[in-house]
Design a protein around this motif. Structure first.
Motif, PDB file in Angstrom:
ATOM      1  N   PRO C 179       0.844  -1.193   0.000  1.00  0.00           N
ATOM      2  CA  PRO C 179       0.000   0.000   0.000  1.00  0.00           C
ATOM      3  C   PRO C 179       0.884   1.250   0.000  1.00  0.00           C
ATOM      4  CG  PRO C 179      -0.047  -1.069   2.164  1.00  0.00           C
ATOM      5  CD  PRO C 179       0.821  -1.912   1.285  1.00  0.00           C
ATOM      6  N   PHE C 181       0.904   5.508  -0.168  1.00  0.00           N
ATOM      7  CA  PHE C 181       0.048   6.669   0.062  1.00  0.00           C
ATOM      8  C   PHE C 181      -0.282   7.344  -1.266  1.00  0.00           C
ATOM      9  CE2 PHE C 181      -1.608   9.847   2.929  1.00  0.00           C
ATOM     10  CZ  PHE C 181      -1.943   9.038   4.002  1.00  0.00           C
ATOM     11  N   LEU C 264      -4.953  14.829   3.997  1.00  0.00           N
ATOM     12  CA  LEU C 264      -4.642  13.692   4.854  1.00  0.00           C
ATOM     13  C   LEU C 264      -5.853  13.137   5.611  1.00  0.00           C
ATOM     14  CD1 LEU C 264      -2.240  11.955   5.691  1.00  0.00           C
ATOM     15  CD2 LEU C 264      -1.592  13.754   7.295  1.00  0.00           C
ATOM     16  N   LEU C 268      -6.992   9.203   5.280  1.00  0.00           N
ATOM     17  CA  LEU C 268      -7.025   8.283   6.421  1.00  0.00           C
ATOM     18  C   LEU C 268      -8.415   7.687   6.589  1.00  0.00           C
ATOM     19  CD1 LEU C 268      -4.785  10.302   8.890  1.00  0.00           C
ATOM     20  CD2 LEU C 268      -4.178   8.265   7.574  1.00  0.00           C
ATOM     21  N   ARG C 272      -9.635   3.638   6.486  1.00  0.00           N
ATOM     22  CA  ARG C 272     -10.514   2.956   7.457  1.00  0.00           C
ATOM     23  C   ARG C 272     -11.585   2.158   6.721  1.00  0.00           C
ATOM     24  NH1 ARG C 272      -6.630   4.036   9.964  1.00  0.00           N
ATOM     25  NH2 ARG C 272      -6.319   6.135  10.727  1.00  0.00           N
ATOM     26  N   LEU C 278      -7.901   1.703  12.781  1.00  0.00           N
ATOM     27  CA  LEU C 278      -7.321   2.829  13.506  1.00  0.00           C
ATOM     28  C   LEU C 278      -6.573   2.339  14.740  1.00  0.00           C
ATOM     29  CD1 LEU C 278      -7.361   5.941  13.505  1.00  0.00           C
ATOM     30  CD2 LEU C 278      -9.373   5.843  14.957  1.00  0.00           C
ATOM     31  N   LYS C 279      -7.140   1.319  15.372  1.00  0.00           N
ATOM     32  CA  LYS C 279      -6.476   0.768  16.550  1.00  0.00           C
ATOM     33  C   LYS C 279      -6.788  -0.712  16.692  1.00  0.00           C
ATOM     34  CE  LYS C 279     -10.063   2.834  19.503  1.00  0.00           C
ATOM     35  NZ  LYS C 279     -10.273   3.509  20.810  1.00  0.00           N
ATOM     36  N   GLY C 280      -6.075  -1.362  17.613  1.00  0.00           N
ATOM     37  CA  GLY C 280      -6.380  -2.791  17.814  1.00  0.00           C
ATOM     38  C   GLY C 280      -5.137  -3.560  18.157  1.00  0.00           C
TER      39      GLY C 280
ATOM     40  N   ILE D 146       0.875  11.345  11.404  1.00  0.00           N
ATOM     41  CA  ILE D 146       1.543  11.949  10.247  1.00  0.00           C
ATOM     42  C   ILE D 146       1.054  13.382  10.112  1.00  0.00           C
ATOM     43  CG2 ILE D 146       1.915  11.822   7.750  1.00  0.00           C
ATOM     44  CD1 ILE D 146       1.128   8.896   7.848  1.00  0.00           C
ATOM     45  N   ASP D 147       1.957  14.320  10.121  1.00  0.00           N
ATOM     46  CA  ASP D 147       1.607  15.733   9.944  1.00  0.00           C
ATOM     47  C   ASP D 147       0.427  16.144  10.816  1.00  0.00           C
ATOM     48  OD1 ASP D 147       3.627  15.711   8.124  1.00  0.00           O
ATOM     49  OD2 ASP D 147       2.370  16.035   6.368  1.00  0.00           O
ATOM     50  N   GLU D 149      -2.019  14.377  11.914  1.00  0.00           N
ATOM     51  CA  GLU D 149      -3.217  13.534  11.801  1.00  0.00           C
ATOM     52  C   GLU D 149      -2.894  12.130  12.305  1.00  0.00           C
ATOM     53  OE1 GLU D 149      -6.269  14.374  10.695  1.00  0.00           O
ATOM     54  OE2 GLU D 149      -5.690  16.438  10.218  1.00  0.00           O
ATOM     55  N   VAL D 150      -3.772  11.592  13.127  1.00  0.00           N
ATOM     56  CA  VAL D 150      -3.533  10.253  13.678  1.00  0.00           C
ATOM     57  C   VAL D 150      -3.681   9.202  12.577  1.00  0.00           C
ATOM     58  CG1 VAL D 150      -4.354   8.502  15.278  1.00  0.00           C
ATOM     59  CG2 VAL D 150      -4.260  10.900  15.987  1.00  0.00           C
ATOM     60  N   PHE D 151      -2.615   8.470  12.325  1.00  0.00           N
ATOM     61  CA  PHE D 151      -2.642   7.402  11.340  1.00  0.00           C
ATOM     62  C   PHE D 151      -3.092   6.117  12.025  1.00  0.00           C
ATOM     63  CE2 PHE D 151      -0.333   4.368   8.432  1.00  0.00           C
ATOM     64  CZ  PHE D 151      -1.070   4.666   7.304  1.00  0.00           C
ATOM     65  N   TRP D 152      -2.401   5.734  13.083  1.00  0.00           N
ATOM     66  CA  TRP D 152      -2.827   4.631  13.930  1.00  0.00           C
ATOM     67  C   TRP D 152      -2.982   5.164  15.352  1.00  0.00           C
ATOM     68  CZ3 TRP D 152       1.501   2.234  10.856  1.00  0.00           C
ATOM     69  CH2 TRP D 152       0.999   1.470   9.799  1.00  0.00           C
ATOM     70  N   GLU D 153      -4.170   5.054  15.888  1.00  0.00           N
ATOM     71  CA  GLU D 153      -4.431   5.608  17.215  1.00  0.00           C
ATOM     72  C   GLU D 153      -3.781   4.762  18.298  1.00  0.00           C
ATOM     73  OE1 GLU D 153      -8.330   7.267  17.827  1.00  0.00           O
ATOM     74  OE2 GLU D 153      -8.432   6.240  19.742  1.00  0.00           O
ATOM     75  N   ARG D 154      -3.802   3.480  18.069  1.00  0.00           N
ATOM     76  CA  ARG D 154      -3.207   2.562  19.049  1.00  0.00           C
ATOM     77  C   ARG D 154      -2.901   1.269  18.328  1.00  0.00           C
ATOM     78  NH1 ARG D 154      -3.072   1.710  24.581  1.00  0.00           N
ATOM     79  NH2 ARG D 154      -2.810  -0.486  25.099  1.00  0.00           N
ATOM     80  N   ILE D 155      -1.635   0.995  18.133  1.00  0.00           N
ATOM     81  CA  ILE D 155      -1.231  -0.216  17.456  1.00  0.00           C
ATOM     82  C   ILE D 155      -0.340  -1.010  18.392  1.00  0.00           C
ATOM     83  CG2 ILE D 155       0.605   1.078  16.249  1.00  0.00           C
ATOM     84  CD1 ILE D 155       0.465  -0.994  14.021  1.00  0.00           C
ATOM     85  N   ALA D 201       2.411  -2.611   6.913  1.00  0.00           N
ATOM     86  CA  ALA D 201       3.336  -1.525   6.634  1.00  0.00           C
ATOM     87  C   ALA D 201       2.805  -0.668   5.486  1.00  0.00           C
ATOM     88  CB  ALA D 201       4.692  -2.092   6.268  1.00  0.00           C
ATOM     89  N   PHE D 202       3.122   0.616   5.536  1.00  0.00           N
ATOM     90  CA  PHE D 202       2.698   1.567   4.510  1.00  0.00           C
ATOM     91  C   PHE D 202       3.904   2.322   3.971  1.00  0.00           C
ATOM     92  CE2 PHE D 202      -1.769   1.209   4.970  1.00  0.00           C
ATOM     93  CZ  PHE D 202      -2.302   1.881   3.872  1.00  0.00           C
ATOM     94  N   THR D 203       3.768   2.764   2.725  1.00  0.00           N
ATOM     95  CA  THR D 203       4.763   3.615   2.100  1.00  0.00           C
ATOM     96  C   THR D 203       4.180   5.021   2.001  1.00  0.00           C
ATOM     97  OG1 THR D 203       5.585   1.759   0.812  1.00  0.00           O
ATOM     98  CG2 THR D 203       6.087   3.937  -0.013  1.00  0.00           C
ATOM     99  N   ILE D 204       4.887   6.015   2.553  1.00  0.00           N
ATOM    100  CA  ILE D 204       4.322   7.375   2.525  1.00  0.00           C
ATOM    101  C   ILE D 204       5.336   8.376   1.977  1.00  0.00           C
ATOM    102  CG2 ILE D 204       2.855   6.882   4.534  1.00  0.00           C
ATOM    103  CD1 ILE D 204       4.730   8.821   6.104  1.00  0.00           C
ATOM    104  N   PRO D 205       4.839   9.428   1.304  1.00  0.00           N
ATOM    105  CA  PRO D 205       5.737  10.414   0.704  1.00  0.00           C
ATOM    106  C   PRO D 205       5.962  11.653   1.567  1.00  0.00           C
ATOM    107  CG  PRO D 205       3.537  10.707  -0.182  1.00  0.00           C
ATOM    108  CD  PRO D 205       3.453   9.596   0.844  1.00  0.00           C
ATOM    109  N   GLN D 206       5.248  11.763   2.685  1.00  0.00           N
ATOM    110  CA  GLN D 206       5.239  13.044   3.408  1.00  0.00           C
ATOM    111  C   GLN D 206       6.627  13.521   3.845  1.00  0.00           C
ATOM    112  OE1 GLN D 206       2.796  10.875   3.582  1.00  0.00           O
ATOM    113  NE2 GLN D 206       0.882  11.987   3.502  1.00  0.00           N
TER     114      GLN D 206
END
Lengths: 280, 280, 280, 280
Positions: C179, C181, C264, C268, C272, C278-280, D146-147, D149-155, D201-206
């Motif tokens: 994946p 962005f 963004l 995001l 979802r 988002l969490k887990g 990221i910037d 914004e919450v990408f993962w709130e709780r991982i 996993a994610f690929t991001i350009p930010q």
């Protein structure tokens, strides 16, 4: 136990001339060694009552022999006459030595798990590798039930597969299903290319007893969508695609597939051929 | 078969006050129902001869009870007094009804595969989840042998794991090992974080019989590197890291772990808790 | 920058009556707010010169609008009138507030990477999601070359895909592609269901400049096998399957796809919907 | 552009005697060819102002040279004096020819993305491969933003990593992070061994612009748990583990790492060394 009555089968037709020629050589070699050996094309098999079947060809030929003769309690030993012989115990360059080991009974008769599937009241089998519902284009929705309990209520995927240990390194593995050692009693439940990252293939033991897996095709993106039903790479019910609301039930076949092998060393060598490295 | 003599165990100590209180409630409830029930802290267990052990707590508590009492043919039923009870048959809000089903014998006594491992001549066990050789920092090289045949001659990885079906959804799964249904007889061989993309986890049946897996720690990047040996999350041989050239041998434990469960529905519910979704 | 001239497009036909009705509502709302807005079916677009296109429907509708109007430097904003609107900035229940933010210019105009592919001397594009060579049944062999250098000399797989960041979470992800962005400049090279465990998808930046990826279909299992060529879910060259020895070349399209988004937070939220939690 | 002033660096110490000897040979060869070349141990570098740095050794030596000299706009060319030289442009058996190509300017000066990270108000960098928060034993919980914004709130995971393209084939890949071509501008966000199957996993350009990724360590299983902070394989803040509630912020370093390479052919050869096959 030693073996002295051999039935030799091979693929036939123009493309398989080399395999047919090798089958003739195998027969001559066995006769030379004082053993009774006939080509399947030359003999009435039930009367002949061979102790072992020698299948000369690729995995397709060996698999077909296993599926046909296991019912009569005759194990199959494979000689790889093709490019990839995952089930073969002997290769083109070592089959003479291997035959002597077979005659001396230095083989294991493995009882490989086989499957059946039931669709519209008809039961098909034995299936050596996998039962496979798929649609090429879009994710479809399936429900998967084990022994009457819903495992996945609704899973979107391009298809769904139940793979035997023998088949787990074939189609199943290419869709990220788990590789299972061939002598295991478990099967793999493998969703094919699901868009949801949380759906993963599972290994389950239920089919080794009296269990069953039911796969229902719930619906597709468009109203008229149908799903192909295949098993061991073939369309078992060619003109009858599965329609939304229909289901198939997969169970263990009562008769296991009898394969004569050199055991663990042969299995490990087969894995090397498949690209699982020895070191690195 | 019905059950009327219960031994109740729970985690103890300040952190586990809630579990201890719940254990007292469970005892009171059982007595109220006319059953014989004692806390393990109050009784001489061998003399008491309970028909079933009730473990109140998280997976650690239930696992320890299974490992301790299966030797005496006493199955364990778990009541989840913690946050994640993968092995528990009852939750905080349904344990009274569940207990009645247990008394009435409406449980399956599963014989879960357990492991032993041998290191420097000493054998340790039973191991419920996994045996685990690892090094935090750099890939180390290992050799893996099944029943005397080399499976991987040299595999670089951060570690190597043999996981039972029970343990396959724990540590094993986090390192991309295959999820195996808990009642299977297979184990997972899982390299941890190998830099080589061709090394994949395998499912093998050999340990369900008399087979063995040997894992040799070949060498690390630096001369003085050692490897930690853990099992079920604990350092079994705390002051003795594994040195280059040493190996451990993993086998099936003769005594399976006896877990009382509500069967498939319980297993499926546990998978939901782990994040394997029902639909999507 | 604010926007005051809007072109509204939607899917049409019986199945899309709800989207068409929503498009009418969107037009009425924009007129009510004092903005100029026309349905694409009512107007000569080149003369009208809208500042923004509002696409009402699912991802297919939004994608088609982007591909059509980006050429005229008109960005598209999507209102999700279907079930899954990964590209949409507004949902059925919040589109009125969202429209006000669009009018006020509180959107980002993203320049999404688009592709072209060249086959038998003809170049097709723009492609928003992926270019996709596949065969349903057996693994085929492909050669993959980047900027004239052989990346994979011969890879067996059911197919091969080049996916944009926009498309990386669609088909690409279902075949274990990474994946990426959506605002990235990289593309994913993803083999589909290769039997060899060492072949993995890669992320490469070459197409963001003047680079090119060439995919040659080498051969299949049988002599008469052909391969389907699809892009963005459609057969671009319907009656012309790819034959052994033929190849396609994939490059960046000169014109990026212009998508108006809330940045963004919108991306995001879309993840979802796709099942990335988002969490887990 | 051609190069005539070379600074030669190598690992030093007893273990690296071979690399030191090779560095001497490289110097002699360059002098023989009429070029100015000095060992870093013999010269005042700022006064010398070399046009290029030749690093002789493994990836560690080449990486350290890049990180040190890129600040002064001096690119590094690597000669592999170790076992695995992923960054090296020349091998032990071809370095003389390679040096001539370097002198003639037949190299690309790549601007590799580098990172910084900020912890407790101090910023560390440049980081060539990855920033890495981990705990060996239990899954810990992290929040990833990221910037803003919450990408993962709780991982929950054993750790969390931000990897550059250069580093994506190292630690990142071993934890199933995506392999990214080294000249990309994206980074990989990779959870390490999460028990939840939906976290990928994610690929991001930010980070290629002014973006930032914040990783907060939320909590562990036990109250006193801490997390190790490492970057490029080293403990950057050795005596300061990260405590629950603390966070680090990862950004692009202003100065890219300058690596002289032979471009795509060199990258592809490096991938072969890593076990990504050419065919199969």
């Amino acid at each position: 136990m030693t073996y002295h009555r051999f039935l030799i089968v091979s693929a036939t037709g123009e493309k398989y001339a080399a395999a047919e020629a090798l089958a003739q050589e195998v027969k001559a070699e066995l006769n030379q060694l004082g053993e009774i050996a006939h080509l399947a094309t030359d003999i009435d098999v039930p009367d002949f009552k061979p102790g072992m079947v020698i299948a000369v060809g690729g995995d397709g030929t060996i698999m077909r022999a296993m599926k046909k003769y296991s019912l009569y309690s005759m194990p199959t030993f494979g000689i790889n006459g093709g490019t990839l012989g995952f089930l073969a115990g002997a290769e083109k360059d070592d089959w003479r030595e291997s035959l002597k080991r077979v005659i001396d009974g230095k083989v294991e008769i493995e009882k490989r798990l086989a499957l059946t599937f039931t669709f519209r009241g008809v039961t098909y089998g034995p299936i050596a590798n996998e039962v496979f519902l798929s649609h090429q284009e879009d994710p479809m929705a399936y429900r998967v039930t084990i022994d009457g309990e819903v495992f996945w209520e609704r899973i979107e995927a391009r298809g769904f597969m139940v793979a035997t240990p023998t088949g787990s390194n074939a189609e199943n593995f290419t869709f990220a299903g788990p590789p299972i050692f061939p002598t295991s009693r478990d099967v793999a439940l493998t969703p094919m290319a699901s868009p949801n990252p949380a759906f993963r293939a599972f290994t389950i033991p239920q089919l080794s007893d009296d269990g069953e897996v039911m796969i229902e095709f719930l619906d597709g993106k468009y109203a008229d969508v149908t799903v192909q039903l295949k098993a061991d790479g073939q369309k078992y019910v060619p003109d009858e695609p599965v329609r939304p609301g229909e289901s198939i039930v997969v169970r263990k076949d009562d008769v296991p597939l009898l394969l004569a092998t050199f055991g663990l060393p042969q299995h490990l060598r087969a894995l090397r051929k498949k690209g699982f490295p020895l070191k690195g």
